[in-house]
Design a protein around this motif. Structure first.
Motif, PDB file in Angstrom:
ATOM      1  N   ASN A 188      13.667  -4.801   7.002  1.00  0.00           N
ATOM      2  CA  ASN A 188      13.864  -3.512   6.339  1.00  0.00           C
ATOM      3  C   ASN A 188      13.613  -2.349   7.290  1.00  0.00           C
ATOM      4  O   ASN A 188      14.314  -1.331   7.234  1.00  0.00           O
ATOM      5  CB  ASN A 188      12.948  -3.405   5.121  1.00  0.00           C
ATOM      6  N   ILE A 189      12.623  -2.483   8.152  1.00  0.00           N
ATOM      7  CA  ILE A 189      12.351  -1.411   9.112  1.00  0.00           C
ATOM      8  C   ILE A 189      13.505  -1.271  10.100  1.00  0.00           C
ATOM      9  O   ILE A 189      13.958  -0.166  10.410  1.00  0.00           O
ATOM     10  CB  ILE A 189      11.025  -1.678   9.850  1.00  0.00           C
TER      11      ILE A 189
ATOM     12  N   VAL B 152      15.030   1.434   6.807  1.00  0.00           N
ATOM     13  CA  VAL B 152      14.194   2.634   6.692  1.00  0.00           C
ATOM     14  C   VAL B 152      13.584   3.130   7.994  1.00  0.00           C
ATOM     15  O   VAL B 152      13.164   4.289   8.069  1.00  0.00           O
ATOM     16  CB  VAL B 152      13.062   2.411   5.667  1.00  0.00           C
TER      17      VAL B 152
ATOM     18  N   HIS C 189      10.629   3.556  10.895  1.00  0.00           N
ATOM     19  CA  HIS C 189       9.199   3.829  10.688  1.00  0.00           C
ATOM     20  C   HIS C 189       8.988   5.137   9.920  1.00  0.00           C
ATOM     21  O   HIS C 189       8.134   5.223   9.047  1.00  0.00           O
ATOM     22  CB  HIS C 189       8.461   3.903  12.033  1.00  0.00           C
TER      23      HIS C 189
ATOM     24  N   GLN D 205      11.290   8.632   8.248  1.00  0.00           N
ATOM     25  CA  GLN D 205      12.562   9.297   7.960  1.00  0.00           C
ATOM     26  C   GLN D 205      12.314  10.775   7.688  1.00  0.00           C
ATOM     27  O   GLN D 205      11.295  11.148   7.109  1.00  0.00           O
ATOM     28  CB  GLN D 205      13.264   8.657   6.756  1.00  0.00           C
TER      29      GLN D 205
ATOM     30  N   SER E 126      18.262   0.455  15.092  1.00  0.00           N
ATOM     31  CA  SER E 126      18.589  -0.615  14.146  1.00  0.00           C
ATOM     32  C   SER E 126      19.179  -1.808  14.891  1.00  0.00           C
ATOM     33  O   SER E 126      19.526  -1.715  16.079  1.00  0.00           O
ATOM     34  CB  SER E 126      19.580  -0.126  13.087  1.00  0.00           C
TER      35      SER E 126
ATOM     36  N   THR F  74      16.214   9.020  11.274  1.00  0.00           N
ATOM     37  CA  THR F  74      15.328   7.857  11.238  1.00  0.00           C
ATOM     38  C   THR F  74      14.766   7.633  12.632  1.00  0.00           C
ATOM     39  O   THR F  74      15.512   7.683  13.616  1.00  0.00           O
ATOM     40  CB  THR F  74      16.097   6.602  10.788  1.00  0.00           C
TER      41      THR F  74
ATOM     42  N   ASN G 191       6.926   8.095   5.812  1.00  0.00           N
ATOM     43  CA  ASN G 191       6.901   6.812   6.509  1.00  0.00           C
ATOM     44  C   ASN G 191       7.472   5.728   5.596  1.00  0.00           C
ATOM     45  O   ASN G 191       7.696   5.953   4.408  1.00  0.00           O
ATOM     46  CB  ASN G 191       5.495   6.467   7.002  1.00  0.00           C
ATOM     47  N   TYR G 192       7.696   4.555   6.168  1.00  0.00           N
ATOM     48  CA  TYR G 192       8.386   3.506   5.401  1.00  0.00           C
ATOM     49  C   TYR G 192       7.599   3.044   4.185  1.00  0.00           C
ATOM     50  O   TYR G 192       8.173   2.565   3.205  1.00  0.00           O
ATOM     51  CB  TYR G 192       8.721   2.317   6.312  1.00  0.00           C
ATOM     52  N   ARG G 193       6.280   3.210   4.210  1.00  0.00           N
ATOM     53  CA  ARG G 193       5.478   2.807   3.048  1.00  0.00           C
ATOM     54  C   ARG G 193       5.714   3.754   1.869  1.00  0.00           C
ATOM     55  O   ARG G 193       5.639   3.332   0.713  1.00  0.00           O
ATOM     56  CB  ARG G 193       4.002   2.790   3.419  1.00  0.00           C
TER      57      ARG G 193
ATOM     58  N   ILE H 125       8.634   5.522   1.515  1.00  0.00           N
ATOM     59  CA  ILE H 125      10.034   5.384   1.133  1.00  0.00           C
ATOM     60  C   ILE H 125      10.247   4.093   0.336  1.00  0.00           C
ATOM     61  O   ILE H 125      10.968   4.074  -0.664  1.00  0.00           O
ATOM     62  CB  ILE H 125      10.935   5.385   2.388  1.00  0.00           C
TER      63      ILE H 125
END
Length: 410
Positions: A49-50, A54, A56, A58, A126, A225, A252-254, A256
């Motif tokens: 996912n990272i 998403v 680290h 966005q 990515s 991103t 951060n990704y947590r 999002i």
């Protein structure tokens, strides 16, 4: 003297003791391997996912997540990009142009997220380039190229070099569309991701978003991103960026994807859960073994009491026998568990037979089994605690003996 006596008592019946030691070793091995397998799957899901979705961190306009309006752009873009490039903890970033619309073919249509990317920047944040299964990444110098997920292409009944039409709203709210040719099909191992978005070059999408009389303007950017060099510095980088550009939203990704934070927290407890379940199963086997050892030694224990060994020493001897029996099996179990985890961490565990099901949940098929070093200490400590608890009932039965009756017992 008591530990020596306890150790010798274990080997009075070597076959039974070896079976229990082997069972303990296999239990520890199973606990470590299952813990490592679960941890590997969770990490694969988070990393996928990272790297694909998403990143680290966005960056968006504060209202973009709620309204998804193409007019809500990241601004000031030039100063922000220069600032990101100057930050040593920022490994790479990618500016994206986004539009919600439809992809249509002669065989049907589907609602998707259109993601306009700068090819070199996107490849740095990515795994898109590595995930191309047919065709190529964006070809330099060509316009109106599009990348589709293989599963989406199958649903739309299209293939390489086929044309598709994208329909969406431009910056003035007018419906616009454009024809694109498929140059590559990707497979990320995350079916929901592959079926929910298509990727085009930011310049091609930008020309369609701008009204005809403003086609020379710069491409709009709705999302940036970025990846951090050290994931542990993520919060510090986010705070620094938010302080420098307070009018933008940094997440951060947590934040999002809260489910990723949930999975991260599970990694810390998953080994303890597996360990607890397996140790609870083993505890009954140990109790059974020690009860057999106590029952067949009634006369011996009665004689020891008769010649002066008090109940406290009898109790301690039985406990020591149980703990020593468990400790004898622990090193082999830890060694087997460690070697198995290391092997599958290097080679990977191939689950391609279950690819279709795993991909539906965003999980890959090459699982790198891994375990937190703390798990080994947890296993060793819980093994001793389990052995101690398992010894209490047999030891209690032993001190309940009456010496005279025990000596006379056949």
């Amino acid at each position: 003297m008591l530990p020596i006596l306890a150790w010798r008592n274990i080997w009075r019946n070597p076959t039974r003791s070896l079976v229990v030691i082997l069972a303990i070793s296999m239990g520890i091995w199973a606990a470590l391997f299952m813990s490592g397998f679960a941890t590997g799957m969770i990490r694969d899901y988070i990393d996928s996912n990272i790297s694909n979705v998403v990143g680290h961190i966005q960056i968006h306009h504060p209202d973009y997540a709620r309204e998804k309006d193409v007019r809500l752009q990241v601004d000031p873009l030039p100063g922000l990009e220069a600032f990101l490039a100057s930050q040593p903890q920022v490994r790479a970033y990618s500016a994206r142009t986004l539009a919600t619309g439809m992809v249509s073919t002669a065989n049907g249509s589907r609602g998707i997220l259109i993601q306009g990317v700068r090819p070199d920047q996107e490849a740095a944040v990515s795994n898109l380039r590595q995930n191309i299964r047919e065709g190529t990444y964006f070809e330099e110098g060509s316009k109106n190229q599009i990348l589709l997920g293989k599963s989406l292409a199958e649903k739309l009944h299209v293939k390489l070099r086929s044309k598709v039409v994208l329909t969406f709203q431009d910056l003035e709210g007018n419906i616009t569309n454009g024809a694109f040719r498929i140059v590559g099909l990707f497979h990320s191992g995350n079916t929901p991701f592959d079926e929910s978005r298509v990727l085009v070059q930011a310049g091609d999408l930008g020309r369609l978003l701008h009204p005809a009389n403003q086609s020379s303007m710069s491409d709009p950017v709705h999302e940036i991103t970025l990846l951090c060099r050290d994931p542990d510095s993520l919060l510090a980088v986010q705070k620094t960026l938010q302080s420098a550009f307070p009018r933008l939203l940094f997440e951060n990704y947590r934040e999002i994807a809260p489910e990723l934070e949930l999975y991260e927290s599970q990694m810390k407890s998953v080994s303890l859960i597996y360990l607890t379940i397996i140790m609870l199963a083993l505890i009954f086997g140990i109790i059974n073994t020690m009860m057999m050892a106590v029952l067949e030694r009634f006369r011996e224990l009665g004689m020891l009491m008769a010649i002066g060994m008090n109940k406290g020493r009898i109790f301690s001897m039985i406990v020591m026998e149980t703990v020593l029996l468990s400790l004898a099996g622990a090193p082999l179990g830890l060694l087997l568990g460690g070697l198995t985890i290391h092997y599958f961490k290097v080679k990977g565990l191939d689950l391609s037979a279950f690819a279709r099901s795993l991909n539906q949940y965003g999980m890959g098929t090459d699982i790198r089994v891994d375990a937190d070093p703390v798990g080994y200490w947890q296993t060793a400590i819980m093994r001793v605690v389990t052995a101690f608890l398992a010894s209490l009932y047999p030891a209690w039965k032993a001190i309940r003996l009456k010496p005279v009756e025990a000596i006379r017992k056949l």
